[in-house]
Scaffold this active site. Structure first.
Site, PDB file in Angstrom:
ATOM      1  N   ASP A   1      41.606  46.911  40.169  1.00 56.75           N
ATOM      2  CA  ASP A   1      41.493  45.487  40.489  1.00 56.75           C
ATOM      3  C   ASP A   1      41.870  45.322  41.963  1.00 56.75           C
ATOM      4  OD1 ASP A   1      41.814  42.792  40.957  1.00 56.75           O
ATOM      5  OD2 ASP A   1      42.831  42.375  39.056  1.00 56.75           O
TER       6      ASP A   1
ATOM      7  N   PHE B   1      48.898  41.469  37.266  1.00 54.38           N
ATOM      8  CA  PHE B   1      48.242  40.165  37.324  1.00 54.38           C
ATOM      9  C   PHE B   1      46.743  40.371  37.474  1.00 54.38           C
ATOM     10  CE2 PHE B   1      46.288  36.462  39.188  1.00 54.38           C
ATOM     11  CZ  PHE B   1      46.740  35.468  38.343  1.00 54.38           C
TER      12      PHE B   1
ATOM     13  N   LYS C   1      37.978  36.927  45.643  1.00 51.50           N
ATOM     14  CA  LYS C   1      38.704  36.284  46.742  1.00 51.50           C
ATOM     15  C   LYS C   1      37.920  36.285  48.069  1.00 51.50           C
ATOM     16  CE  LYS C   1      43.033  35.715  44.650  1.00 51.50           C
ATOM     17  NZ  LYS C   1      43.792  36.557  43.728  1.00 51.50           N
TER      18      LYS C   1
HETATM   19  C1  LIG Z   1      43.684  36.365  42.184  1.00 57.64           C
HETATM   20  C2  LIG Z   1      43.626  37.591  41.351  1.00 57.64           C
HETATM   21  C3  LIG Z   1      42.901  37.619  40.149  1.00 57.64           C
HETATM   22  C4  LIG Z   1      42.247  36.409  39.546  1.00 57.64           C
HETATM   23  O1  LIG Z   1      41.294  35.830  40.372  1.00 57.64           O
HETATM   24  P1  LIG Z   1      40.840  34.305  40.094  1.00 57.64           P
HETATM   25  O2  LIG Z   1      39.710  34.114  41.060  1.00 57.64           O
HETATM   26  O3  LIG Z   1      42.022  33.437  40.368  1.00 57.64           O
HETATM   27  O4  LIG Z   1      40.405  34.232  38.674  1.00 57.64           O
HETATM   28  C5  LIG Z   1      42.836  38.831  39.465  1.00 57.64           C
HETATM   29  N1  LIG Z   1      43.452  39.924  39.920  1.00 57.64           N
HETATM   30  C6  LIG Z   1      44.166  39.921  41.070  1.00 57.64           C
HETATM   31  C7  LIG Z   1      44.820  41.186  41.535  1.00 57.64           C
HETATM   32  C8  LIG Z   1      44.294  38.756  41.811  1.00 57.64           C
HETATM   33  O5  LIG Z   1      45.025  38.752  42.918  1.00 57.64           O
END
Ligand SMILES: *Cc1c(COP(=O)(O)O)cnc(C)c1O
Length: 401
Positions: free
Chosen positions: A225, A140, A254
């Site tokens: 990520d 994700f 985040k």
């Molecule tokens: C939340 C998340 C994203 C996307 O972030 P947004 O601010 O919602 O675009 C990408 N990678 C990971 C691992 C995430 O948890």
């Protein structure tokens, strides 16, 4: 107006791209939230780890207010006095030496993809438009068209094609598969050190280290990520530290905004990040002084309140406690720091009904995919408060037998 009224209005006028629990929150402080009827809940999700510092942290809110009265947006057409300081502080904190600011996580991932491709053409000598990026099953990384192009989740992709080419998928946790997938055209390997959305999937020990070695050997960039796992959530500042891995590019978001502002960032070396030249990439709001001031304070709070250590200590404590719950519905309980998943057997009837029942116990958490309950409270939570949560979780498993 009561909760029902808000829900009716939202469902008429708001797009239905989420399936939220039917609780309407009107205020929050620290680890607690209140609905419009005045009921108090424990937040056990932290806005998908975007509120590691706790809701409306007084220091972060104060910084937000002060900066909002002073300067909020210049665009990058001009310089401002907050972005340079955030850039420096982020680099000092992470050990990278250049950083690019964006707003959402998905934008930062897109930025990392563009950067890796540019590097492949300019440094590695991959023929134009032939660069490949390898991602993992069940990944994700966000919701843009390019990012869903390499999603393996059908519901994220259905009816959204055509997709962006240039991506390959390998099984998460399988270093040999990564090595086999690499070609002379491979620019990068993009990976979440722990797959949170997929259900708190922790790769086998040594996987990240092995993957990084394979990348180095083949002149492939390792992109981590850490948007959800980073900034203390898993009991280290960054999840890659569990294996001593230093990525070539790292993406964060985040909790960088302390739950008060959307901000994300891409970190790398001067050699790689330096490839971006003026005009080649940007964002109107990226690096705005309000976001940067908030992020600076959000990072200071993580350090001053020792939230990394807190997450490690409280996480171990809580995971051990959870493992004492006896229920034939539970397949596995796993986690690192305060990112914990309870995987249920398919016969349990889905994680959603457990989350709804926990809401009735005033504990707010959310299922991820069908069968995993995710627990991710703000990192400021105390042991006593975890005990409070534990009692309620135990009740729910007793009741939903
Ligand atoms: C939340 C998340 C994203 C996307 O972030 P947004 O601010 O919602 O675009 C990408 N990678 C990971 C691992 C995430 O948890």
């Amino acid at each position: 107006m009561d909760s029902k009224d808000y829900i009716v209005i939202e469902d008429i006028y708001g797009a239905h791209n989420y399936h939220p629990l039917d609780v309407v929150i009107t205020k929050a402080k620290g680890i607690w939230m209140w609905d419009v009827e005045g009921n108090k809940y424990l937040d056990f999700l932290s806005a998908y780890s975007a509120v590691n510092q706790g809701h409306c942290h007084p220091r972060i809110v104060k910084t937000l207010q002060t900066q909002a009265k002073k300067l909020t947006l210049t665009s990058r057409a001009f310089r401002n006095d907050q972005w340079p300081l955030l850039a420096k502080e982020l680099c000092e904190l992470t050990g990278f030496n250049m950083v690019l600011p964006m707003n959402s996580g998905a934008e930062a991932v897109e930025t990392a993809i563009k950067l890796a491709r540019k590097w492949a053409y300019q440094k590695k000598g991959v023929p134009q438009d032939e660069a490949e990026i390898i991602a993992c099953t069940n990944n994700f990384h966000g919701r843009t068209v390019t990012i869903i192009s390499f999603s393996t989740e059908p519901s994220y992709r259905q009816d959204f094609g055509p997709f962006t080419p240039g991506f390959k998928i390998v099984p998460f946790g399988d270093a040999e598969a990564l090595e086999a997938a690499i070609t002379p055209r491979t620019a990068a390997f993009l990976v979440e050190p722990i797959q949170a959305e997929a259900g708190i999937l922790i790769p086998p020990d040594g996987y990240l280290k092995k993957a990084k070695e394979i990348c180095e050997k083949n002149n492939v960039l390792f992109i981590a990520d850490e948007i959800q796992t980073g900034l203390g959530r898993v009991g280290k500042m960054f999840a890659c530290e569990y294996e001593g891995v230093k990525p070539d590019i790292m993406v964060i978001g985040k909790s960088l905004g302390g739950g008060c502002y959307a901000i994300s960032a891409v970190l790398s070396t001067t050699e790689i990040m330096g490839l971006f030249k003026p005009g080649e990439h940007g964002s109107t709001f990226g690096g705005n002084p309000l976001a940067c001031a908030v992020a600076r304070e959000a990072l200071r709070v993580i350090q001053d309140e020792r939230l990394v250590e807190q997450a490690a200590e409280k996480g171990t404590y809580f995971l051990e406690k959870l493992k004492t719950i006896k229920s034939h519905h539970i397949k596995e309980i796993r986690g690192r720091g305060l990112l914990i998943g309870i995987e249920l057997y398919p016969e349990a009837g889905g994680a959603r009904r457990f989350c709804e029942e926990m809401m009735n116990e005033r504990l707010l958490c959310k299922e991820t995919h069908e069968n995993v309950i995710r627990f991710a409270p703000p990192l400021i939570i105390s042991k006593k408060e975890l005990d409070w949560a534990f009692k309620r979780i135990k009740n729910v498993f007793k009741r939903l037998n």
